[in-house]
Motif scaffolding. Structure first.
Motif, PDB file in Angstrom:
ATOM      1  N   LEU A 113       4.020  -4.022   6.268  1.00 45.62           N
ATOM      2  CA  LEU A 113       3.047  -4.039   5.175  1.00 45.62           C
ATOM      3  C   LEU A 113       2.123  -5.248   5.301  1.00 45.62           C
ATOM      4  O   LEU A 113       0.916  -5.143   5.043  1.00 45.62           O
ATOM      5  CB  LEU A 113       3.740  -4.054   3.819  1.00 45.62           C
ATOM      6  CG  LEU A 113       2.783  -4.093   2.616  1.00 45.62           C
ATOM      7  CD1 LEU A 113       1.831  -2.907   2.634  1.00 45.62           C
ATOM      8  CD2 LEU A 113       3.549  -4.148   1.303  1.00 45.62           C
ATOM      9  N   PHE A 134       3.654   1.821   8.258  1.00 45.62           N
ATOM     10  CA  PHE A 134       4.307   1.358   7.034  1.00 45.62           C
ATOM     11  C   PHE A 134       5.073   2.492   6.362  1.00 45.62           C
ATOM     12  O   PHE A 134       6.237   2.336   5.983  1.00 45.62           O
ATOM     13  CB  PHE A 134       3.266   0.782   6.069  1.00 45.62           C
ATOM     14  CG  PHE A 134       3.825   0.475   4.702  1.00 45.62           C
ATOM     15  CD1 PHE A 134       4.796  -0.497   4.540  1.00 45.62           C
ATOM     16  CD2 PHE A 134       3.391   1.176   3.584  1.00 45.62           C
ATOM     17  CE1 PHE A 134       5.332  -0.781   3.273  1.00 45.62           C
ATOM     18  CE2 PHE A 134       3.913   0.902   2.330  1.00 45.62           C
ATOM     19  CZ  PHE A 134       4.885  -0.078   2.176  1.00 45.62           C
ATOM     20  N   ASN A 176      -3.800  -1.209  -1.162  1.00 44.29           N
ATOM     21  CA  ASN A 176      -2.949  -2.390  -0.979  1.00 44.29           C
ATOM     22  C   ASN A 176      -2.010  -2.576  -2.165  1.00 44.29           C
ATOM     23  O   ASN A 176      -0.811  -2.860  -1.998  1.00 44.29           O
ATOM     24  CB  ASN A 176      -3.808  -3.650  -0.817  1.00 44.29           C
ATOM     25  CG  ASN A 176      -4.412  -3.777   0.560  1.00 44.29           C
ATOM     26  OD1 ASN A 176      -4.165  -2.948   1.437  1.00 44.29           O
ATOM     27  ND2 ASN A 176      -5.217  -4.808   0.768  1.00 44.29           N
ATOM     28  N   HIS A 179       0.712   0.104  -2.220  1.00 44.62           N
ATOM     29  CA  HIS A 179       1.711  -0.143  -1.185  1.00 44.62           C
ATOM     30  C   HIS A 179       2.637  -1.287  -1.581  1.00 44.62           C
ATOM     31  O   HIS A 179       3.848  -1.234  -1.337  1.00 44.62           O
ATOM     32  CB  HIS A 179       1.028  -0.458   0.147  1.00 44.62           C
ATOM     33  CG  HIS A 179       0.429   0.729   0.808  1.00 44.62           C
ATOM     34  ND1 HIS A 179      -0.738   0.677   1.542  1.00 44.62           N
ATOM     35  CD2 HIS A 179       0.813   2.035   0.841  1.00 44.62           C
ATOM     36  CE1 HIS A 179      -1.023   1.880   2.010  1.00 44.62           C
ATOM     37  NE2 HIS A 179      -0.101   2.719   1.597  1.00 44.62           N
ATOM     38  N   LEU A 183       6.621  -0.954  -2.000  1.00 45.43           N
ATOM     39  CA  LEU A 183       7.591  -1.759  -1.248  1.00 45.43           C
ATOM     40  C   LEU A 183       8.527  -2.502  -2.190  1.00 45.43           C
ATOM     41  O   LEU A 183       9.737  -2.584  -1.928  1.00 45.43           O
ATOM     42  CB  LEU A 183       6.863  -2.749  -0.342  1.00 45.43           C
ATOM     43  CG  LEU A 183       7.785  -3.647   0.504  1.00 45.43           C
ATOM     44  CD1 LEU A 183       8.614  -2.802   1.480  1.00 45.43           C
ATOM     45  CD2 LEU A 183       6.982  -4.699   1.256  1.00 45.43           C
TER      46      LEU A 183
END
Length: 220
Positions: A113, A134, A176, A179, A183
């Motif tokens: 990432l 990713f 972004n 993600h 995560l």
């Protein structure tokens, strides 16, 4: 031994040409010039033709009799099919992977990432490839190799759509943020939250792509 060398060369050519297609460096409306490409890559046309055949089987190329190979055009119908399959499979597989991931696999996902964020912020090439890496880092620890292989194929087919999706201003920052949230939930091993975040992330991409294809369509 010769067969192994030829097979490895073919695999390398598949990877090289696939990367060019996914990066948008091969025009859609022109036949691939096999002589020029073989000369550029320093190979004969036989292994190159084998690689092009494999890429047609992957769904990235189409062949026309007496005209050669062309990059398949982007269509909303294909996007809908690719992302519908991802919606059915990916949230569940990511949730399972979050629970089963080893520390090494968790570190790999975190590192991947960071590389994706750097590529996105630099607005350079490779964003699609890092995005794919990713997502796959979040899927492989599921220990479900057949489904993961299917999703790998879908991510290859979808990578050019990722590039199209990120073209409008501001989409990269939103991606972004999504993600990062994904995560965080994955590292927390919160299967329910991972499933929800992954579904929402993929679904929003489809919604955006529908708008883009609609705006690209010529007026009736």
């Amino acid at each position: 031994m010769t067969g192994i060398i030829i097979r490895n060369l073919s695999d390398q050519l598949v990877d090289l040409v696939r990367d060019r297609i996914l990066a948008g460096r091969v025009e859609q409306d022109r036949a691939i010039r096999q002589d020029a490409l073989a000369a550029e890559l320093g190979v004969s046309k036989i292994p190159l033709r084998e690689a092009l055949t494999r890429l047609e089987q992957e769904g990235l190329l189409r062949s026309r009799a007496n005209h050669g190979y062309f990059v398949r055009e982007l269509t909303i119908d294909e996007a809908e099919e690719v992302y519908a399959l991802r919606l059915r499979l990916e949230p569940e597989i990511a949730a399972a992977a979050a629970v089963r991931a080893t520390e090494a696999e968790r570190e790999t996902a975190t590192r991947t990432l960071a590389r994706l964020d750097a590529a996105t912020n630099a607005h350079g090439e490779g964003v699609g490839a890092f995005n794919r890496a990713f997502h796959l880092a979040l899927l492989r620890p599921s220990r479900q190799p057949i489904t993961t292989t299917v999703l790998e194929r879908l991510h290859v087919l979808g990578e050019r759509y990722v590039r199209k999706h990120l073209e409008p201003l501001g989409r990269d920052q939103r991606a972004n943020d999504e993600h990062a949230e994904l995560l965080d939930r994955w590292l927390a091993r919160d299967a329910v939250a991972v499933r929800e975040a992954m579904y929402g992330h993929i679904e929003q991409t489809v919604v955006d792509l529908r708008r883009e294809f609609q705006s690209d369509a010529p007026a009736a």
